[in-house]
Scaffold this motif. Structure first.
Motif, PDB file in Angstrom:
ATOM      1  N   ALA A   1      -0.148   3.792 -11.896  1.00 29.61           N
ATOM      2  CA  ALA A   1      -0.754   4.936 -12.569  1.00 29.61           C
ATOM      3  C   ALA A   1      -1.291   4.583 -13.950  1.00 29.61           C
ATOM      4  CB  ALA A   1       0.258   6.076 -12.684  1.00 29.61           C
ATOM      5  N   ARG A   2      -0.758   3.506 -14.538  1.00 30.72           N
ATOM      6  CA  ARG A   2      -1.211   3.082 -15.872  1.00 30.72           C
ATOM      7  C   ARG A   2      -2.036   1.802 -15.804  1.00 30.72           C
ATOM      8  NH1 ARG A   2       4.106   3.499 -16.038  1.00 30.72           N
ATOM      9  NH2 ARG A   2       4.361   1.287 -16.535  1.00 30.72           N
ATOM     10  N   ALA A   3      -2.316   1.316 -14.597  1.00 29.95           N
ATOM     11  CA  ALA A   3      -2.957   0.010 -14.442  1.00 29.95           C
ATOM     12  C   ALA A   3      -4.445   0.064 -14.748  1.00 29.95           C
ATOM     13  CB  ALA A   3      -2.745  -0.517 -13.025  1.00 29.95           C
ATOM     14  N   ASP A   4      -4.932  -1.038 -15.303  1.00 32.84           N
ATOM     15  CA  ASP A   4      -6.372  -1.222 -15.506  1.00 32.84           C
ATOM     16  C   ASP A   4      -7.019  -1.849 -14.281  1.00 32.84           C
ATOM     17  OD1 ASP A   4      -6.506  -0.440 -18.384  1.00 32.84           O
ATOM     18  OD2 ASP A   4      -5.152  -2.152 -18.593  1.00 32.84           O
TER      19      ASP A   4
ATOM     20  N   ALA B   1      -5.225   2.558  -4.672  1.00 28.51           N
ATOM     21  CA  ALA B   1      -5.252   2.396  -6.131  1.00 28.51           C
ATOM     22  C   ALA B   1      -6.469   3.080  -6.732  1.00 28.51           C
ATOM     23  CB  ALA B   1      -5.235   0.919  -6.492  1.00 28.51           C
ATOM     24  N   ARG B   2      -7.619   2.886  -6.094  1.00 27.43           N
ATOM     25  CA  ARG B   2      -8.858   3.445  -6.645  1.00 27.43           C
ATOM     26  C   ARG B   2      -8.941   4.952  -6.464  1.00 27.43           C
ATOM     27  NH1 ARG B   2     -14.237   2.689  -3.423  1.00 27.43           N
ATOM     28  NH2 ARG B   2     -13.134   4.332  -2.340  1.00 27.43           N
ATOM     29  N   ASP B   3      -8.637   5.431  -5.247  1.00 24.33           N
ATOM     30  CA  ASP B   3      -8.861   6.839  -4.933  1.00 24.33           C
ATOM     31  C   ASP B   3      -7.719   7.745  -5.378  1.00 24.33           C
ATOM     32  OD1 ASP B   3     -11.198   5.979  -3.779  1.00 24.33           O
ATOM     33  OD2 ASP B   3     -10.422   6.015  -1.723  1.00 24.33           O
ATOM     34  N   ALA B   4      -6.482   7.278  -5.227  1.00 24.87           N
ATOM     35  CA  ALA B   4      -5.342   8.139  -5.556  1.00 24.87           C
ATOM     36  C   ALA B   4      -4.924   8.027  -7.013  1.00 24.87           C
ATOM     37  CB  ALA B   4      -4.152   7.798  -4.651  1.00 24.87           C
ATOM     38  N   TYR B   5      -5.108   6.850  -7.601  1.00 23.25           N
ATOM     39  CA  TYR B   5      -4.622   6.633  -8.966  1.00 23.25           C
ATOM     40  C   TYR B   5      -5.739   6.336  -9.964  1.00 23.25           C
ATOM     41  CZ  TYR B   5      -0.112   6.493  -6.653  1.00 23.25           C
ATOM     42  OH  TYR B   5       1.000   6.829  -5.910  1.00 23.25           O
TER      43      TYR B   5
ATOM     44  N   VAL C   1      -6.517  -1.276   2.203  1.00 21.62           N
ATOM     45  CA  VAL C   1      -5.812   0.001   2.045  1.00 21.62           C
ATOM     46  C   VAL C   1      -5.176   0.089   0.657  1.00 21.62           C
ATOM     47  CG1 VAL C   1      -3.867   1.398   2.842  1.00 21.62           C
ATOM     48  CG2 VAL C   1      -5.412   0.368   4.498  1.00 21.62           C
ATOM     49  N   ALA C   2      -4.525  -0.980   0.215  1.00 20.04           N
ATOM     50  CA  ALA C   2      -3.909  -0.982  -1.106  1.00 20.04           C
ATOM     51  C   ALA C   2      -4.955  -0.756  -2.200  1.00 20.04           C
ATOM     52  CB  ALA C   2      -3.174  -2.299  -1.345  1.00 20.04           C
ATOM     53  N   ALA C   3      -6.107  -1.423  -2.069  1.00 20.41           N
ATOM     54  CA  ALA C   3      -7.164  -1.269  -3.066  1.00 20.41           C
ATOM     55  C   ALA C   3      -7.726   0.150  -3.066  1.00 20.41           C
ATOM     56  CB  ALA C   3      -8.276  -2.284  -2.813  1.00 20.41           C
ATOM     57  N   ARG C   4      -7.886   0.732  -1.892  1.00 23.32           N
ATOM     58  CA  ARG C   4      -8.430   2.092  -1.819  1.00 23.32           C
ATOM     59  C   ARG C   4      -7.433   3.111  -2.354  1.00 23.32           C
ATOM     60  NH1 ARG C   4     -11.728   4.049   3.222  1.00 23.32           N
ATOM     61  NH2 ARG C   4     -12.444   5.437   1.561  1.00 23.32           N
TER      62      ARG C   4
ATOM     63  N   PHE D   1       0.818  -1.213   0.000  1.00 27.37           N
ATOM     64  CA  PHE D   1       0.000   0.000   0.000  1.00 27.37           C
ATOM     65  C   PHE D   1       0.852   1.264   0.000  1.00 27.37           C
ATOM     66  CE2 PHE D   1       0.219  -1.690   4.357  1.00 27.37           C
ATOM     67  CZ  PHE D   1       0.844  -0.643   5.015  1.00 27.37           C
ATOM     68  N   ASP D   2       2.179   1.105  -0.097  1.00 30.73           N
ATOM     69  CA  ASP D   2       3.080   2.247  -0.171  1.00 30.73           C
ATOM     70  C   ASP D   2       3.036   2.842  -1.580  1.00 30.73           C
ATOM     71  OD1 ASP D   2       5.536   3.780   0.965  1.00 30.73           O
ATOM     72  OD2 ASP D   2       6.220   2.981  -0.955  1.00 30.73           O
ATOM     73  N   ARG D   3       2.849   4.138  -1.683  1.00 28.92           N
ATOM     74  CA  ARG D   3       2.671   4.760  -2.993  1.00 28.92           C
ATOM     75  C   ARG D   3       3.919   4.635  -3.872  1.00 28.92           C
ATOM     76  NH1 ARG D   3      -1.255  10.035  -2.879  1.00 28.92           N
ATOM     77  NH2 ARG D   3      -2.852   9.185  -1.486  1.00 28.92           N
ATOM     78  N   ASP D   4       5.106   4.790  -3.282  1.00 26.89           N
ATOM     79  CA  ASP D   4       6.323   4.655  -4.081  1.00 26.89           C
ATOM     80  C   ASP D   4       6.413   3.256  -4.680  1.00 26.89           C
ATOM     81  OD1 ASP D   4       7.064   7.245  -3.572  1.00 26.89           O
ATOM     82  OD2 ASP D   4       8.359   6.735  -1.871  1.00 26.89           O
TER      83      ASP D   4
END
Length: 222
Positions: A64-67, A86-90, A81-84, A53-56
């Motif tokens: 950022a390019r993931a489907d 991915a969904r909310d930030a990226y 947390v990792a899923a959120r 779940f770490d952004r780096d």
């Protein structure tokens, strides 16, 4: 399809290997580099060491390019947390979190996170979700004459009336929207993100298949 798989345990490794074998672009994240050995020598995707779940870490995995992102570590909270993130930030279109405590499923799904549990069932549901099969049969009644179907509303049916879906042998019984559910009336408009449950009898499934096929027809025409 570009997919980030967080967690390289039994489920994560099997899922990543299967997706890569099917031609998808896959990046696998795990904090333990030895876990990548489960992928086998034929795995052609990317491996990224780090916290899921770490952004780096996620950015190194190409989030950022993931489907889609699938979080299948051993920790429920870490997966959610990792899923959120991915969904909310990226703005990853599809985010799935594996959970071990099914009692938490309703809470997490109210937050908009698709959750799965149990190894064998999880692999099937994740694959269905990533391939975006919008229509699934949840149960049937009698000798199978009537089915309860779950429909993730496709874009081309957004803003259509409930009555537009209904017809002989097909009735809308509930709509789930932003974590809440209600029984709609014929004139209610369907919205983006709705999950629609329908009762389908004789002829009803054919009508629904025809409605869903409209999207493919429009794409060809366009």
């Amino acid at each position: 399809m570009r997919v980030v798989v967080v967690g390289c345990g039994r489920v994560g490794a099997a899922l990543a290997a299967g997706l890569a074998g099917a031609g998808d672009v896959v990046a696998v994240v795990d904090k333990d580099p030895k876990a990548f050995e489960r992928l086998g020598e034929e795995f052609t995707g990317q491996t990224v060491e780090g916290i899921g779940f770490d952004r780096d870490t996620l950015e190194r995995a190409g989030v950022a390019r993931a489907d889609a992102l699938v979080a299948v570590t051993g920790g429920d909270n870490s997966n959610v947390v990792a899923a959120r993130v991915a969904r909310d930030a990226y703005r990853v279109p599809r985010a799935v979190a594996r959970i071990h405590d099914p009692r938490r499923a309703a809470l997490y799904e109210e937050l908009g996170i698709v959750t799965v549990s149990s190894t064998g069932w999880a692999l099937r549901k994740i694959t269905d979700y990533l391939e975006h099969r919008p229509l699934k049969e949840e149960t049937s009644f009698g000798r199978g004459e009537v089915s309860l179907l779950r429909l993730e509303l496709p874009q081309h049916l957004v803003d259509r009336r409930v009555a537009d879906l209904e017809g002989e042998g097909l009735r809308v019984v509930s709509v789930t929207r932003r974590g809440g559910a209600f029984v709609p009336g014929p004139g209610d408009l369907l919205a983006e993100g709705d999950v629609v449950r329908l009762a389908a009898g004789a002829g009803g499934r054919g009508r629904l298949d025809a409605l869903l096929a409209e999207e493919a027809t429009r794409e060809v025409a366009g």
